[in-house]
Design an enzyme around this catalytic site. Sequence first.
Site, PDB file in Angstrom:
ATOM      1  N   GLY A  68      -2.866  -7.449  -6.484  1.00 28.37           N
ATOM      2  CA  GLY A  68      -1.613  -8.153  -6.726  1.00 28.37           C
ATOM      3  C   GLY A  68      -1.383  -9.401  -5.914  1.00 28.37           C
ATOM      4  O   GLY A  68      -0.701 -10.331  -6.370  1.00 28.37           O
ATOM      5  N   GLU A  69      -1.916  -9.471  -4.693  1.00 30.29           N
ATOM      6  CA  GLU A  69      -1.652 -10.647  -3.851  1.00 30.29           C
ATOM      7  C   GLU A  69      -2.501 -11.854  -4.272  1.00 30.29           C
ATOM      8  O   GLU A  69      -2.076 -13.002  -4.122  1.00 30.29           O
ATOM      9  CB  GLU A  69      -1.962 -10.341  -2.375  1.00 30.29           C
ATOM     10  CG  GLU A  69      -1.535  -8.988  -1.867  1.00 30.29           C
ATOM     11  CD  GLU A  69      -0.035  -8.794  -1.759  1.00 30.29           C
ATOM     12  OE1 GLU A  69       0.675  -9.803  -1.586  1.00 30.29           O
ATOM     13  OE2 GLU A  69       0.416  -7.647  -1.852  1.00 30.29           O
ATOM     14  N   LEU A  70      -3.695 -11.594  -4.773  1.00 26.79           N
ATOM     15  CA  LEU A  70      -4.654 -12.674  -4.996  1.00 26.79           C
ATOM     16  C   LEU A  70      -4.101 -13.841  -5.816  1.00 26.79           C
ATOM     17  O   LEU A  70      -4.276 -15.005  -5.436  1.00 26.79           O
ATOM     18  CB  LEU A  70      -5.924 -12.138  -5.663  1.00 26.79           C
ATOM     19  CG  LEU A  70      -6.914 -13.251  -6.054  1.00 26.79           C
ATOM     20  CD1 LEU A  70      -7.528 -13.885  -4.828  1.00 26.79           C
ATOM     21  CD2 LEU A  70      -7.968 -12.744  -7.007  1.00 26.79           C
TER      22      LEU A  70
END
Length: 930
Positions: free
Chosen positions: A888-890
Amino acid sequence: MLLSEGSKKTYKSYLLNINSRQYRVVCDANDTLLDIIRGQLKLTGTKRGCDCGQCGVCNVIVNGKVVRACITRMKNVPEHAEILTVEGLGTPDNLHAVQWAFIANNAIQCGFCTPGFIMSAKGLLDKTLSPSREEVRQWFQQHWNACRCTGYKQIVDAVMDAAAVLRGEKEMYEFSAMLKPGEYIWGTNYPRPSDKYKVTGTWDFGDDAGMQLPKDTLYAALVHVDVNHANILNLDITEAEKMPGVVKVVTAKDIYAAGGTNKLFGAQPPQVKGDGWERPILCDKKIFMWGDVVAVVCAESYEEAEAAVPKVKVDLEELPAVMNVEEAIKPDCIEIHPGVPNIYFETHVKKGADAGEIMEQMPYSIEDVFYLQRQPHLVLENDVGFGYWDEDGNLAIQSKHIWIYKAAAFMARGIGLQPSKIRIIQNKAGASFGYKLGITNEAMIAAAVIATGRPVFCRYDTRHHVTYTPKRAPALMRVAMAADANGRITAIDHTSWVDHGPYSEFSPGLVSKLPHYMGSLYGISNVRGTAYGVYTNQKWNTAFRAWGAPQVHTAQEIAVDMLAERVGMDPLEFRYINAIRPGQTFPFGQSPDVFPLAEMVDILRPKYRAAIERAKSGSSEKIKKGVGVAFGVYNSNSAGPDKAYNNIELLPDGGVMLYNTWEEHGQGADIGMVGTAHRALAPLGIAPEKIRLFINDTFRCPDSGPAAASRCQVMVGHAIVDSCNKLLDAMRREDGSFRSYDEMVEEGLPLLYSGSYGCVTKNEKGEIVPCVHTDANGQGMPYACYMYGLFMAEVDVDVSTGKTWVSKMTLIDDVGVINNYGVVDGQMYGGLAQGIGLALQEDFEDPAKYNNLITCGFPYIKDITDDMELIHMETPREFGPYGASGAGELPLTSPHAAIANAIYNACGARVTRLPATKEKVLALLKEKHR
């Protein structure tokens, strides 16, 4: 005695047809349709969002027309109107084509906006069954349908599929039939268990759950002070407590009387100057930022509580407001917390030789200052929660918090209770993106429950939600970088100042990210860096998706483009020769888990060259087209010795129940758990629907840690696998077959098993060792798994106005082996959309101005390109369950930097301070042509 005509309150009776059922509604003609639908008829599928017509979550159909129920007054609703809400469209067991298509296209994440989109789509398809994609996008734009999660692309896909079904060209299928016998749902697009409830409006969020509370529940309204910095001279609640329906006005005095300190703990390491207890629950001595709360009005109704708020009188002595780090770090600047310097934390990285000395020897170098702005989270569900005393005498708080064990610990001392007496339960959450790692409403609700002895419900209005809840911390960054004659980056030297507002909580972890990752993707041998945490009177800050990475990549990836130009190389090819490879390490001395970057460039190269040609051929005197690229990286566990737990219980029907705190806020925790357990329990042949979840209750579930840092698929995933293996071992007979539930009971074998996982990595000797924090020189092995990306942005710039439009985004990602493609695709599209907003329009500087979605620059569907291409590289991770890493952060690590680079490629305007607003781009163009 008869009342005078002027003192009578009058009502009107309406006869309405709602969802094919006739209702007689008695109400004030100025009531909103949303008030009637939700408040009087209890049809909670229509959600309450902004209450000012900016988000579309309350869209319904009235006489064939899509309307926003929150701004539609009953006096404007015709008698006998035919009204359709999401409840009238379909049920979880009998979906309408639009609802089915949303599930089939993974067009749902948190689900808060979903009913509004579905009703809007229904309105469109009632008019035409053959819309173009652009007509769908225009329809959603004109009906103010906003989504912060999905990136919109899948929603348009869903409408196109629904139209095909309604035209008779496509068949709806049962999702359970997607799998062949014996297949895993791991590695498929299998829908989330929550999807059928979200599309039918039966997924109850916090406000919906609040409508089901006991009759004696009190309603809380917050008294906030709209100045940036002031001493409180006097607080007078006398008039407010005399207002109709008011039971109590809670102040700091009530917290002290209950034995609380009235302070929230900020989880600070010893290096922080000050004690980490700066943030009051209710301010009694000083206002530190716009929106700080001084009192909580508790009344018998929401309206009575709000009416009493203006009656609370606060006398202030306004102080100079410190609104940016440049001002805060001046020697003569006022101390925001007297006795504690405004620069309260610093951290360093030292690797190799002195970077400054190396740079002096290099033929190519650049140095510049970069700035990433304060980004608002802009979730559509305003902060909401409630509290009560449970049957065992514990204080229970239900909110959308995403680190529920820590929530209890952070506020325990402040409210005067032991953590063991505080029970935190997560409500179904309408997105967070990290802001709910911080305590927002929980401690104020707790104080009100303690002071009144009654259940208390609190819902922020949009203005208070936007102006009070924390944001992404902005950073000012000076970066110098050098390369040798062959174009190899040899050294980087950098200094960063992170504006964390007046409260330091979580800031050491954030500030440390900057030296961790600055220059990280280039295997640079010589690194020197320092980062500072700085107090200001701006908005307090907390986690936001890719916490720290957007700041780093703003400076790193624009600087790399600048250095490539200095060397005379194409920016993609410059990245190719400098991409980190085996034998090289991150600035903190740890080797990456995999090395996919060079291969990513190989994959992108033909697409990049085609994009360059499109830009050249498509540019005109007025519209200049450009292409920009950027690498991105982020970790997939919390820094240092991260740990997670999961319990599994065998049930009488042969299914299982999972217990953990993988908090769901739209990212797909439910299918993450089910997909992982289904793979682990494959020998039992359990159907996915028999893997049930009891999650996010600190009194019923083990501590799995926060739903942050994209850690849960790795950390909680491992804990799930561990518990599943223990259950399988207990059920396994000597011949390899498995006992049934009845046989387990008959033999007296336990039915519940606990699993755990502590993150590990490999050291330079190839030994598996626990993850540890970095040392004083910023060296260590803090992370187990990472995720990597290569972003390409294609932009159009109108050089007459400076306005920029992103025409296409391409992302090559490597997040390990993928559990669920629909979820990962959704995370990537949504993150790219947030990156476009971050690059071009989202901001939060003046809290008096930035108090709604529009002024904060919320990206609606026409602000986001419909052309987003994803390419997944699934390099298995040694330390991820079944080879998975986080995801999710990428997508929000670096898309904004690629866009900034594309703007320069298009027109020569080098934006180093985001956002790249049209005014900023135009000013740079004018300066360039002087």
